[in-house]
Each structure stands twice: as C-alpha cells, then as structure tokens.
Design a protein around this motif. Sequence first.
Motif, short mmCIF file in Angstrom:
data_model
loop_
_atom_site.label_atom_id
_atom_site.label_comp_id
_atom_site.label_asym_id
_atom_site.label_seq_id
_atom_site.Cartn_x
_atom_site.Cartn_y
_atom_site.Cartn_z
N GLY A 38 0.80 -1.21 0.00
CA GLY A 38 0.00 0.00 0.00
C GLY A 38 0.84 1.26 0.00
O GLY A 38 2.04 1.25 -0.28
N ARG A 39 0.18 2.37 0.36
CA ARG A 39 0.89 3.65 0.34
C ARG A 39 1.88 3.79 1.49
O ARG A 39 2.67 4.72 1.52
CB ARG A 39 -0.12 4.81 0.38
N LEU A 40 1.81 2.86 2.46
CA LEU A 40 2.77 2.87 3.57
C LEU A 40 3.92 1.89 3.32
O LEU A 40 4.65 1.55 4.24
CB LEU A 40 2.07 2.51 4.87
N VAL B 225 6.77 0.66 6.01
CA VAL B 225 6.69 -0.72 6.51
C VAL B 225 7.99 -1.46 6.21
O VAL B 225 8.54 -2.17 7.06
CB VAL B 225 5.49 -1.45 5.87
N ASN B 226 8.51 -1.30 5.00
CA ASN B 226 9.75 -1.98 4.64
C ASN B 226 10.93 -1.45 5.43
O ASN B 226 11.82 -2.21 5.83
CB ASN B 226 10.01 -1.83 3.14
N ASP B 227 10.96 -0.15 5.66
CA ASP B 227 12.06 0.42 6.44
C ASP B 227 12.04 -0.06 7.89
O ASP B 227 13.08 -0.21 8.52
CB ASP B 227 12.00 1.96 6.42
N LEU C 142 -9.63 6.76 13.95
CA LEU C 142 -8.80 7.96 13.88
C LEU C 142 -7.98 7.95 12.61
O LEU C 142 -7.51 6.90 12.17
CB LEU C 142 -7.85 8.03 15.09
N GLY C 143 -7.79 9.11 12.01
CA GLY C 143 -6.94 9.22 10.83
C GLY C 143 -5.48 9.00 11.20
O GLY C 143 -5.08 9.20 12.36
N LEU C 144 -4.67 8.59 10.23
CA LEU C 144 -3.26 8.35 10.50
C LEU C 144 -2.52 9.61 10.91
O LEU C 144 -1.46 9.55 11.52
CB LEU C 144 -2.59 7.73 9.27
#
Length: 223
Positions: free
Chosen positions: A85-87, A91-93, A137-139
């Motif tokens: 996704g857009r994260l 996430v990989n880092d 809640l939004g991120l």
Amino acid sequence: MIAGSRPGSPPPRSSSAPAALKAPPALGSRKGSANRTKARITLARQHAKVTDARRDFLHQVSTAIVRENQAVAVEGLAVRGLARGRLAKSVNDASWGTFLRLLEDKAARHGRTFITIDRWYPSSQLCPCCGHKIGKLGLNVRAWDCPSCGEHHDRDIAAALNILAEGIRLKALNDPTDLNDVRSVHDVAAGLADTRNDCAGQVRPGKAIPNLAPPETSTAHAA
C-alpha cells in the motif's frame, strides 16, 4: 513499540538512505569496464553495511524485549498487505515482518509466552485508562483526548498499553491454570524490569515499563 517507550527504528534502506548509498556515476560506464566493476563492488559493500546494521538493531531490540519480559504481545498486522500500500516504504524500512519473526523465535527459545492480538482489535481507538472507544482515527492524528476520563494520550503508547492489556486477558483465557502468573498491566515482567513496589523514576538504563496511564503521555485535563 514497547508499552510506554519507543526503541527507535533500524537504519533506513536505500530508498531513504543517505547519498552514500546512491549509485556512483561510474555505474553508468560501459558494461564490463574496470570502473563500472569497481563502482558496483563499492555500492554492494555500502548496502551490505546498512543491511548488517539493520540486522544488528533488530536482534538487539528483540533480545532485550524477550530477556526482560515473561510474555510478549504483538498486533497481528497484515505486513504483506501493508507493504503493497501507500505505507510500503515505511513498513519496509521498519522491517516489521523480520522483527516479529525474531521475537517469536526468541520467545519460544527462552520459554516466553508469545501472544498475537487479532488485527481487528481497536488498539488505537481505546482509552487505556477507562476503556472508552473514541472511534476510528486518521493516520495524521498522533494524540487524542479521552472524552470520558479526560486523559491525553499519545496514540502509539496508548495502543501499546491496550495490546499489553489484551495480551494479558488472552493469556488468562488460554491458560486458566496459570492465573497466578498473569500480571496486571500495573505490574512489570520478570528479568531486568523494575519491581511493582517501585515509586517511579528511572532505576536502570533505558526507560522503565510505565503504569497503565504513564504520566509522561497521559496527563489528565481539568474538567
């Protein structure tokens, strides 16, 4: 996220690494040339150095968590889905998948209890003090005030405390004969952690495991 503290993040991958990990200009040389071969080896060594630093960081943090706690509770996130996704970059880092595997393996090796919380558990929506559910809640919302008890919460630390409480509840349900070993979220685990009689304050290197509503992250507002 450890309940009440942030261990930091591993060194970033090449996508967010310093300029030292960028491809040298010589890599644009003709294939098979001596300069291109030398640049390729130099870049590979730099990436290997970052990989080793990341692996060392993950091992140190996972070993410290397992050594200082009798039970480890984590949220069962869909890491592969998040990585698409857009994260994906974040996430990989963070190397979430690798970190969770290390935690589970070391917990089994050292006889610790490893508990995975359902991914749909609303850990970031519950007040760890009174249990009020604030809703989605939004991120971009990193802190919020509980409308029920008035506590101000750091989103990440509140979620970690909720995961800890849910892990203790699941441990009691799955092993009712071991109720004497189940501690409340106000207690601390075995190992190098502080005792339940501690009157706050740092008593060892690093931060002590906080109470359910740590003063540094949950300060009650005036009614």
